[in-house]
Design an enzyme around this catalytic site. Structure first.
Site, mmCIF file in Angstrom:
data_model
loop_
_atom_site.group_PDB
_atom_site.id
_atom_site.type_symbol
_atom_site.label_atom_id
_atom_site.label_comp_id
_atom_site.label_asym_id
_atom_site.label_seq_id
_atom_site.Cartn_x
_atom_site.Cartn_y
_atom_site.Cartn_z
ATOM 1 N N LYS A 153 0.717 -6.352 4.886
ATOM 2 C CA LYS A 153 2.177 -6.246 4.848
ATOM 3 C C LYS A 153 2.660 -4.874 5.345
ATOM 4 C CE LYS A 153 3.631 -6.272 0.615
ATOM 5 N NZ LYS A 153 4.246 -4.966 0.315
ATOM 6 N N ARG B 287 -2.451 -7.068 -10.047
ATOM 7 C CA ARG B 287 -1.390 -7.154 -9.031
ATOM 8 C C ARG B 287 -1.323 -8.549 -8.418
ATOM 9 N NH1 ARG B 287 -3.297 -2.735 -5.315
ATOM 10 N NH2 ARG B 287 -1.386 -2.861 -4.112
ATOM 11 N N ARG C 294 -6.887 4.077 -3.095
ATOM 12 C CA ARG C 294 -5.677 4.153 -3.916
ATOM 13 C C ARG C 294 -6.041 3.845 -5.364
ATOM 14 N NH1 ARG C 294 -0.905 0.666 -1.127
ATOM 15 N NH2 ARG C 294 -0.718 -0.078 -3.259
#
Ligand code: AMP
Length: 215
Positions: free
Chosen positions: A13, A166, A155
């Protein structure tokens, strides 16, 4: 051009949003990037966001709406429109967004869950400029960014527990927002499996086709 991009974590994305934004000459607004910058700068919203982000949980809608509403009032957006990447993430955010602005097209970048899990676990990112690498395609020297010389790391929310959280959140909270855009006739779904160039071409063609249908 007022575009919204949906896609589960690891669907590409961020990369594809940057390309679409450049193609359509619209500011690329990534709420995840805005929150990470705020966290790095130590602002009150950034400090609040960090706990949610590291755990893979969504910030409250009212906090996010404040952040987005302020950004959408900036002169570059008023002149060129926007590409929203990572917002809306809930039905409440979707409804609120259409209360403050129109949206021309919402894109759903579709990638199966097993593919994104593999992609996310190998993803690495520059702490300085945010450039994305992977274990298979690292920077040329010792995890130092080729663009800015920053440190390239995983991350904190790309670890397996946070990723599972998530993905579950995406299914429960964001899929209803995707369906809602569909009921408004604004959604196009695009296959996100392929090389970045192939996917970008597909996305641009799908968005342009949808815009042409409306004219
Ligand atoms: P992203 O880079 O889009 O994956 O976003 C990283 C993290 O920022 C998410 O896991 C959330 O904790 C937070 N976040 C970003 N956008 C939103 C949003 N629209 N609503 C709530 N939380 C968000």
């Amino acid at each position: 051009m007022r575009l919204v991009v949906f896609g589960r974590q690891g669907a590409g994305k961020g990369t594809q949003s940057a390309r679409l934004a450049a193609h359509f000459d619209a500011p690329h607004i990534s709420t995840g990037d805005m929150l990470r910058e705020a966290a790095a700068a130590g602002t009150p919203i950034g400090l609040e966001a960090k706990g949610y982000m590291d755990a893979g949980r969504l910030l409250p809608d009212e906090v996010m709406l404040g952040v987005v509403e302020e950004r959408l009032a900036q002169p570059d957006v008023l002149e060129h429109g926007f590409l929203l990447d990572g917002f809306p993430r809930t039905l409440g955010q979707a409804e609120a967004l259409l209360g403050i602005t129109e949206v021309d097209v919402a894109v759903n970048l579709e990638v199966p869950e097993e593919v994104v899990i593999e992609r996310i676990s190998s993803r690495r990112v520059c702490k300085g400029c945010g450039r994305i690498y992977s274990v298979a395609e690292p920077p040329s020297t010792n995890w130092t960014c080729d663009t800015c010389g920053g440190e390239v790391v995983q991350r904190p929310d790309d670890t397996s527990d946070a990723v599972a959280a998530r993905l579950a959140t995406y299914q429960a909270e964001t899929i209803p927002a995707v369906h809602w855009f569909d009921t408004k006739g604004l959604l196009v779904t695009v296959d996100g499996v392929g090389t970045p160039d192939e996917v970008a071409e597909r996305l641009i063609a799908a968005v342009e086709a949808r815009l042409a249908e409306r004219r």
